[in-house]
Design an enzyme around this catalytic site. Structure first.
Site, PDB file in Angstrom:
ATOM      1  N   HIS A 119      -6.104  -7.096  -0.391  1.00  0.00           N
ATOM      2  CA  HIS A 119      -6.388  -5.371  -0.493  1.00  0.00           C
ATOM      3  C   HIS A 119      -5.775  -4.957  -2.205  1.00  0.00           C
ATOM      4  O   HIS A 119      -4.834  -5.791  -2.214  1.00  0.00           O
ATOM      5  CB  HIS A 119      -5.719  -4.706   0.225  1.00  0.00           C
ATOM      6  CG  HIS A 119      -6.767  -5.847   1.606  1.00  0.00           C
ATOM      7  ND1 HIS A 119      -6.029  -6.244   2.370  1.00  0.00           N
ATOM      8  CD2 HIS A 119      -7.779  -5.243   2.027  1.00  0.00           C
ATOM      9  CE1 HIS A 119      -7.282  -6.086   3.141  1.00  0.00           C
ATOM     10  NE2 HIS A 119      -7.827  -4.737   3.439  1.00  0.00           N
TER      11      HIS A 119
ATOM     12  N   HIS B   3       0.562  -1.023  -0.011  1.00  0.00           N
ATOM     13  CA  HIS B   3      -0.056  -0.108  -0.152  1.00  0.00           C
ATOM     14  C   HIS B   3       0.728   1.453  -0.085  1.00  0.00           C
ATOM     15  O   HIS B   3       0.685   2.098   0.114  1.00  0.00           O
ATOM     16  CB  HIS B   3      -1.185  -0.827   1.323  1.00  0.00           C
ATOM     17  CG  HIS B   3      -1.626  -1.037   1.296  1.00  0.00           C
ATOM     18  ND1 HIS B   3      -2.810  -0.857  -0.035  1.00  0.00           N
ATOM     19  CD2 HIS B   3      -2.313  -1.772   2.065  1.00  0.00           C
ATOM     20  CE1 HIS B   3      -3.528  -2.857   0.148  1.00  0.00           C
ATOM     21  NE2 HIS B   3      -3.340  -2.950   1.549  1.00  0.00           N
TER      22      HIS B   3
ATOM     23  N   ASP C  73      -4.523 -12.675   3.287  1.00  0.00           N
ATOM     24  CA  ASP C  73      -6.029 -12.323   3.529  1.00  0.00           C
ATOM     25  C   ASP C  73      -7.353 -12.498   2.975  1.00  0.00           C
ATOM     26  O   ASP C  73      -8.577 -12.388   3.219  1.00  0.00           O
ATOM     27  CB  ASP C  73      -6.164 -10.988   4.390  1.00  0.00           C
ATOM     28  CG  ASP C  73      -4.658  -9.845   3.139  1.00  0.00           C
ATOM     29  OD1 ASP C  73      -4.785 -10.400   2.223  1.00  0.00           O
ATOM     30  OD2 ASP C  73      -4.679  -8.429   4.026  1.00  0.00           O
TER      31      ASP C  73
ATOM     32  N   ASP D 161      -3.232 -11.378  -2.310  1.00  0.00           N
ATOM     33  CA  ASP D 161      -3.505 -10.270  -1.136  1.00  0.00           C
ATOM     34  C   ASP D 161      -5.264  -9.373  -1.831  1.00  0.00           C
ATOM     35  O   ASP D 161      -5.168  -9.042  -2.489  1.00  0.00           O
ATOM     36  CB  ASP D 161      -2.617  -9.001  -0.747  1.00  0.00           C
ATOM     37  CG  ASP D 161      -2.869  -8.273   0.733  1.00  0.00           C
ATOM     38  OD1 ASP D 161      -4.338  -7.990   0.796  1.00  0.00           O
ATOM     39  OD2 ASP D 161      -2.515  -8.816   1.641  1.00  0.00           O
TER      40      ASP D 161
END
Length: 309
Positions: A165, A126, A246, A163
């Protein structure tokens, strides 16, 4: 030749995000415990070195790097944004996390090992070139990609990110550089809000968003019909992986429904792509995964699959 190198460092446990934060040191402890089993006896293990600031600054402006250093508190915590917390030992942890990926690239490029997994924190995908966010300070995987190019002459470098996200930071770093490829499956809608299929950069970005509740079938279809064909077309000479776990059905931060078998499957597919294009060279680094048991089991099957390469 030893197949797989594991890189980690005790300093990564000292990055303290405070009580109740999902990105916590127990994540690494759970992975370390899972990798103590007999089947990991032949895993090569090294401590992550500190990344050189010049290597980090291939991606992140000097002013940003110095700003992160200046934000590290003498005691307790400081908030870089509502999610992204630093403590007195976070600077060393961040340098070790980036240094792990850089060293892994060096070792794989040297032929010392076929592939590597970096069990490090803080995570990285991120972090944009000039912005910390989403638990991330430096974009470890993008720093590794730029290092493969600058130090080892890799002309086409790919990052694949599973991931849950979207890796907005990696996408931002690669956006206009047609010799860098970013491919991602992720849940939408979800933090950070980027990652629509229409976001294609210079033709070098491939996003395959998944819906809340999607499971193995949708994930494997997205990889099989979108991500892997685009990776084949790009034909990298080095491959890195943002390995977030995740998207697991038990993860508390999202609503995908993957299991360990899906992470084994995607790892094998990425190894196949590496054998086809990069001579098997692959470096993976930990991103998310917040249910400790699911994280430990998923990371273990990921590493075991790498060891079978």
């Amino acid at each position: 030749m030893t197949t797989t190198l594991l890189l980690t460092h005790p300093a990564c446990l000292e990055h303290d995000t405070g009580f109740g934060h999902p990105e916590r040191a127990d994540r690494l402890r759970a992975i370390e415990h899972a990798l103590e089993g007999e089947r990991f006896h032949y895993l090569s293990r090294e401590q992550a070195p500190l990344a050189d600031l010049a290597v980090i600054e291939r991606l992140h402006p000097h002013s940003y790097v110095e700003g992160v250093r200046a934000a590290i508190p003498k005691r307790e915590h400081n908030w870089l944004d509502p999610d992204t917390i630093v403590s007195p030992k976070s600077w060393e942890a961040a340098l070790r996390a980036a240094g792990a990926v850089v060293h892994a690239v060096d070792q794989v490029m040297a032929g010392s090992v076929k592939n590597a997994f970096c069990a490090v924190r803080p995570p990285g995908h991120h972090a944009e070139p000039a912005r910390a966010m989403g638990f991330c300070l430096f974009n470890n995987v993008a720093i590794g990609a730029l290092h493969a190019r600058a130090a080892h002459g890799a002309s086409r470098v790919a990052v694949i990110d599973f991931d849950v996200h979207h890796g907005n930071g990696t996408q931002a770093a690669f956006w206009s550089d047609k010799d860098l490829f970013y491919g991602s499956t992720h849940q939408m809608p979800l933090f950070p809000g980027t990652g629509a299929a229409s976001e294609t950069g210079a033709g070098n970005i491939c996003n395959a968003p998944l819906k809340p509740g999607d499971g193995s079938g949708a994930f494997r279809h997205a990889f099989g019909t979108r991500i892997l064909p685009a990776l084949d077309d790009f034909a990298p000479d080095f491959l890195l992986v943002s390995a977030g776990f995740d998207a697991h059905i038990r993860d508390p931060l999202a609503q995908l429904r993957l299991t360990e078998s899906d992470f084994a499957w995607v790892t094998e597919k990425l190894l196949e792509a590496a054998r086809k294009h990069t001579g098997g060279r692959l470096v993976s680094t930990l991103e998310g995964g917040y249910d400790l048991d699911a994280l430990a089991k998923s990371a273990a099957v990921h590493v075991a699959t790498l060891m079978g390469a």
